[in-house]
Design an enzyme around this catalytic site. Structure first.
Site, short mmCIF file in Angstrom:
data_model
loop_
_atom_site.label_atom_id
_atom_site.label_comp_id
_atom_site.label_asym_id
_atom_site.label_seq_id
_atom_site.Cartn_x
_atom_site.Cartn_y
_atom_site.Cartn_z
N ARG A 104 10.96 15.25 -80.17
CA ARG A 104 9.96 14.18 -80.18
C ARG A 104 9.57 13.91 -81.63
NH1 ARG A 104 6.35 11.86 -75.94
NH2 ARG A 104 8.06 12.59 -74.69
N THR A 108 6.28 8.72 -84.55
CA THR A 108 6.29 7.68 -83.50
C THR A 108 5.98 8.25 -82.11
OG1 THR A 108 8.62 8.03 -83.02
CG2 THR A 108 8.11 6.46 -84.78
N ASP A 200 11.21 33.51 -81.67
CA ASP A 200 12.07 32.33 -81.50
C ASP A 200 13.23 32.72 -80.57
OD1 ASP A 200 12.96 29.58 -83.33
OD2 ASP A 200 14.41 30.56 -82.03
N ASP A 203 16.79 32.17 -81.99
CA ASP A 203 17.14 33.15 -83.02
C ASP A 203 17.38 34.53 -82.41
OD1 ASP A 203 17.03 31.37 -85.08
OD2 ASP A 203 14.99 31.87 -85.69
N1 URA Z 1 10.23 28.22 -79.16
C1 URA Z 1 10.52 29.54 -79.28
O1 URA Z 1 11.68 29.91 -79.33
N2 URA Z 1 9.51 30.41 -79.33
C2 URA Z 1 8.21 30.05 -79.25
O2 URA Z 1 7.33 30.91 -79.27
C3 URA Z 1 7.93 28.68 -79.12
C4 URA Z 1 8.96 27.79 -79.08
#
Ligand code: URA
Length: 209
Positions: A104, A108, A200, A203
Site C-alpha cells: 500500500r 496515496t 520478521d 527473515d
Molecule cells: N511482518 C513481520 O514479519 N513481522 C512483524 O512483526 C510484522 C510484520
C-alpha cells in the site's frame, strides 16, 4: 472478536512458542512453520461443504462424503506467505495456488500490485489468503482488494500472528472475510512489528538477516 477465530490447539500453541524464541534456527523455524501450517490448514478448512458420492468398497456400494465444489485456491502474499503454503499443500495437494505481490503506497494509500497470478475462475472458488503476520493489515487488505477486483467473493484469511490494530483495520475494510490466527498479540510497535511477535517472519524463514 467477531469474525476472528483463534486456533488454540495445543500443538499449534506449542510449536508457535518455539518459533517465537529468538534462538530458534532458520532450519528449525522453517520446519515448524511447515508443521504448524498443516494444523492451521486443518482448522481453516474444518467447515468445508461436503457432498455424498456413491463408491464401491471391496464389500459393497455405499454413499461416502467428498468435498463439494471446485478445488480450493491458496493465495500467498509474497514473500512470507510462501512459508505457509508448503504444509497446506501437503494437506490439500490438489489446491490451486495464487501468488500476490502487493503493497500500500504510503502517500496515496492505493494498493500497488507488482505481481499477481491466480486461476481465471477465482469467482467460483474458495480462496484462502495466507500471510504469517497480520501487522498493520495493509498488505492483506490490498491483496484482497485485488482478488475482489477479479471477482473473488468467497475468501478467508489465515495468519500465524495478528496485532489487534491489524485485525481492526482488516475487518473494517473486509468485514466479509473471516480471519484465522494462532494468536492475537499485544500491539504493534513504532516500526510496525507485532509485539511480542516473532520478529520478521520472512527473515526468520529465509535467514536473510
Ligand atoms: N511482518 C513481520 O514479519 N513481522 C512483524 O512483526 C510484522 C510484520
Amino acid at each position: 472478536m467477531d469474525g476472528v477465530t483463534v486456533i488454540d490447539h495445543p500443538l499449534v500453541q506449542h510449536k508457535l512458542t518455539i518459533m517465537r524464541k529468538k534462538e530458534t534456527s532458520t532450519a528449525g523455524f522453517r520446519r515448524l512453520l511447515r508443521e504448524i501450517s498443516t494444523l492451521l490448514c486443518y482448522e481453516v478448512t474444518r467447515d468445508l461443504e461436503m457432498t455424498m458420492e456413491t463408491i464401491e468398497t471391496p464389500l459393497q456400494e455405499m454413499q461416502s462424503p467428498v468435498l463439494e465444489g471446485k478445488k480450493l485456491v491458496f493465495a500467498s502474499i509474497l514473500r512470507a506467505g510462501n512459508g505457509l503454503l508448503e504444509g497446506m499443500l501437503e494437506l490439500v495437494p490438489s489446491a490451486r495456488v495464487s501468488h500476490i505481490g502487493v503493497y500500500r503506497d504510503h502517500d496515496t494509500l492505493q494498493a500497488v500490485e507488482y505481481f499477481f497470478k491466480a486461476p481465471d475462475d477465482i469467482a467460483e472458488r474458495l480462496i484462502i489468503v495466507v500471510d504469517p503476520m497480520l501487522a498493520t493489515g495493509n498488505s492483506a487488505i490490498a491483496a484482497i482488494d485485488k482478488l475482489k477486483e477479479r471477482g473473488a467473493h468467497n475468501i478467508r484469511f489465515l495468519c500465524l500472528l495478528a496485532a489487534p490494530e491489524g485485525i481492526k483495520s482488516f475487518r473494517d475494510h473486509h468485514p466479509d472475510v473471516p480471519v484465522y490466527t494462532a494468536s492475537i498479540d499485544s500491539h504493534l510497535n513504532e516500526n510496525g512489528y507485532i509485539v511480542p511477535g516473532l520478529g520478521d517472519a520472512g527473515d526468520r524463514m529465509y535467514g536473510t538477516k
